[in-house]
Structures are given as C-alpha cells and as structure tokens.
Design a protein around this motif. Structure first.
Motif, PDB file in Angstrom:
ATOM      1  N   ILE A 180      45.889  31.603  18.970  1.00  0.00           N
ATOM      2  CA  ILE A 180      47.154  30.992  19.370  1.00  0.00           C
ATOM      3  C   ILE A 180      47.126  29.581  18.816  1.00  0.00           C
ATOM      4  O   ILE A 180      46.195  28.808  19.096  1.00  0.00           O
ATOM      5  N   HIS A 226      50.786  35.115  25.741  1.00  0.00           N
ATOM      6  CA  HIS A 226      49.941  35.638  24.660  1.00  0.00           C
ATOM      7  C   HIS A 226      48.864  36.548  25.240  1.00  0.00           C
ATOM      8  O   HIS A 226      48.625  37.662  24.735  1.00  0.00           O
ATOM      9  N   GLU A 227      48.237  36.104  26.314  1.00  0.00           N
ATOM     10  CA  GLU A 227      47.184  36.892  26.948  1.00  0.00           C
ATOM     11  C   GLU A 227      47.749  38.114  27.663  1.00  0.00           C
ATOM     12  O   GLU A 227      47.177  39.211  27.581  1.00  0.00           O
ATOM     13  N   ILE A 267      58.212  39.047  19.514  1.00  0.00           N
ATOM     14  CA  ILE A 267      56.979  39.772  19.214  1.00  0.00           C
ATOM     15  C   ILE A 267      57.193  40.774  18.088  1.00  0.00           C
ATOM     16  O   ILE A 267      58.155  41.542  18.095  1.00  0.00           O
ATOM     17  N   ARG A 313      50.499  30.409  26.297  1.00  0.00           N
ATOM     18  CA  ARG A 313      49.155  30.983  26.314  1.00  0.00           C
ATOM     19  C   ARG A 313      49.076  32.145  27.309  1.00  0.00           C
ATOM     20  O   ARG A 313      48.484  33.196  27.019  1.00  0.00           O
ATOM     21  N   LEU A 354      59.419  34.263  23.604  1.00  0.00           N
ATOM     22  CA  LEU A 354      58.394  34.849  22.733  1.00  0.00           C
ATOM     23  C   LEU A 354      58.968  36.060  21.989  1.00  0.00           C
ATOM     24  O   LEU A 354      59.257  37.088  22.593  1.00  0.00           O
ATOM     25  N   CYS A 365      56.418  31.931  19.294  1.00  0.00           N
ATOM     26  CA  CYS A 365      56.812  31.354  20.572  1.00  0.00           C
ATOM     27  C   CYS A 365      57.402  29.959  20.389  1.00  0.00           C
ATOM     28  O   CYS A 365      56.692  29.016  20.015  1.00  0.00           O
ATOM     29  N   GLY A 386      52.977  37.104  17.739  1.00  0.00           N
ATOM     30  CA  GLY A 386      53.970  36.435  18.554  1.00  0.00           C
ATOM     31  C   GLY A 386      54.488  35.177  17.880  1.00  0.00           C
ATOM     32  O   GLY A 386      53.738  34.474  17.184  1.00  0.00           O
ATOM     33  N   LEU A 425      48.315  39.894  22.599  1.00  0.00           N
ATOM     34  CA  LEU A 425      48.652  39.748  21.186  1.00  0.00           C
ATOM     35  C   LEU A 425      47.452  39.320  20.347  1.00  0.00           C
ATOM     36  O   LEU A 425      46.518  38.683  20.827  1.00  0.00           O
ATOM     37  N   THR A 463      49.501  34.283  17.958  1.00  0.00           N
ATOM     38  CA  THR A 463      50.796  33.714  18.328  1.00  0.00           C
ATOM     39  C   THR A 463      50.941  32.345  17.683  1.00  0.00           C
ATOM     40  O   THR A 463      50.038  31.502  17.776  1.00  0.00           O
TER      41      THR A 463
END
Length: 303
Positions: free
Chosen positions: A2, A176-177, A152, A173, A150, A161, A159, A181, A184
C-alpha cells in the motif's frame, strides 16, 4: 503493498496476473430510495448534490425499480427496503462490500450515513443467508467509505484509493486489508471531489474510465491510463459532470451507466469501450443523480 509511490505501484501492477478472482460480481444488491430527500450532512462535501427542490421521491423510486429490472437481466439482483431515516441509503456500496467468503462494513463520515451500517437485516443476509464472515470497520474512528473511496481491479487484486474527507490513510489501510488486496495506490482527490468512483472506474480488469481533473496530481491519472491503455477512456469536462466515470461492468460484456452519462459519452470513447469488448447499457437515473451519485453508487456487489 500500500503506497503513494506511483512508479512502484505501476511496476507491481504491470506484473500482477489476472488470477485474483472473478473480474465481475456474481450478484448485486440495492437499497430502495424510500424517504428519498436531500441529506444535508452529505451535502456539505458533495458538490454533485442538487438543491432540495430538485428531489423527486416518486420519480427516484420508479427509476430505481427500472434499474433493478434492467440489471436483473444480467445477474441476480436483490433490493432491500429503504428507511426514511437514511435518505442516502440508495448508495449502499459505500457501506457494505464483499470479497470471497466475507463481507465488509465501512465507516461513514456523516452520522446520517453511519445509521446505514447498523442495518441488522443486511448484516444478517450476508452472515446468516450467505454464510459470510464479517469485517466490521464501522465503529473505528477512520472514515473508509468502501467502494466509493476505493476502486478495485478485482481480476488483479489492485486498489486505487482516493483520499478525501470520506477516507483517510488509516481508513485506506483498513480497507486494503479487509478486501485482501495485493496492492493499493493512495492518492489525493482534487479539491471538491468526495469519492474516487465518481472520477475513476476499472472495468472487468481490462479497461478504465478516468476523469483527470478529479485527481489532485495529474501524474496519478496518467499512470492509471497507462496501466489500462489502449482501453482507457479519458473523460472531458462534460463527461465528468455527467457521471460517465461512475460506471460499472456487471458482466464481461456490459458496462452500465446512467442514461445521462450515456448521452454525454463521446462516440470515440464509446468505440474505446467497444474495442475492449464492452457494450454500453444505460438506465434513466436523473432523479437519483440529484443525490450526488449515479448508477455505480447504487450497486452493491456480491463476489
């Protein structure tokens, strides 16, 4: 990964295989515009919203039913009842999202939208009917308005964002988790933009629709265009204003946008989408668009 590093993200994205998961959703869910009216809290940071006098609840309801009927011809589509206490609930993709085996509940910025995250029936549908595990981000302090903020690429697990008052770096974050993904890219939206999905769409992992003026840094928009070239639509001002980028691929062959967006889409850009293997499908949604979102915002995805 990320990161805000455009070059590092782009290098990773170019090597990412399209094996992360299905490129388009298995089903869709909507929330009816019951009690549809101006949400004054949301209007504080959504420049696309119309004045209260422009809201037509009856027309919005009719158009929303037309949307469900049209989308149901492509994939199974369920619609939950609305609630007059949540006038923005017509845009459920900001609040509820899905990935393989799980559902995610976002943290909304405005209290009027935080009420949506408490919907017991929608949570029970994901948990008890579909048997999915829940990841609940709604009670933590960082705004993260899911697939509004976000965008995707589901095929590659990438991602995009955009940060604004609707999503900060910590919220990004967490999303993302939650979505699991691979990578990102974080970037700032231009002043006045509230959601990434108004200025960017990634279509079935093989095309993109980009509104460059929606990005604070033009290099970010250019990098996204380069990733999906030659199947990248670069929207002009009229297309941007008409929500052309607020579109969604609901099957490998179809891209859906509002009828107003379809009318604004230039012939050349329609040809770009056709070259990518998409036909454009549209639904009249002018009443819904008074609330500051368009067709993609109305559609929650079941992956």
């Amino acid at each position: 990964m990320i990161t805000r590093d455009i070059a590092a993200f782009s290098a990773f994205a170019r090597s990412a295989a399209a094996d992360f998961g299905p490129a388009t959703a298995r089903a869709a869910f909507l929330v009816a515009p019951d009690g549809f009216r101006l949400a004054e809290q949301s209007a504080r940071d959504n420049v696309y919203m119309a004045d209260a006098a422009a809201f037509d609840a009856a027309r919005a309801s009719m158009q929303h039913r037309d949307l469900q009927r049209a989308v149901s011809a492509v994939l199974p589509t369920v619609c939950f009842a609305g609630d007059p206490a949540t006038p923005d609930a017509v845009f459920p993709n900001n609040v509820f999202g899905t990935a393989a085996g799980r559902y995610v509940v976002g943290r909304m910025r405005h209290e009027v939208r935080q009420r949506e995250a408490a919907r017991a029936d929608i949570r029970a549908f994901f948990r008890d009917v579909l048997g999915r595990a829940g990841i609940d981000l709604s009670a933590q302090p960082h705004p993260c308005e899911l697939t509004g903020a976000l965008v995707i690429d589901r095929a590659r697990g990438l991602g995009f964002c955009g940060l604004s008052e609707r999503c900060d770096e910590d919220g990004a974050r967490l999303m993302h988790e939650a979505f699991g993904l691979r990578a990102t890219l974080l970037f700032d939206l231009a002043l006045g933009e509230y959601h990434t999905n108004v200025v960017l769409a990634v279509l079935a992992g093989r095309a993109a629709v980009v509104c460059p003026k929606g990005f604070a840094d033009p290099a970010v928009a250019a990098a996204v265009v380069a990733l999906y070239a030659p199947h990248a639509v670069i929207c002009g001002e009229a297309e941007h204003a008409a929500f052309v980028a607020n579109c969604i691929a609901l099957s490998p062959e179809t891209v859906w946008m509002s009828a107003a967006a379809g009318r604004a889409l230039s012939p050349g850009h329609r040809a770009v989408l056709a070259d990518a293997g998409f036909r454009v499908e549209t639904v009249e949604l002018d009443a819904i668009e008074a609330a500051g979102g368009s067709l993609r915002c109305c559609i929650g995805e079941l992956y």
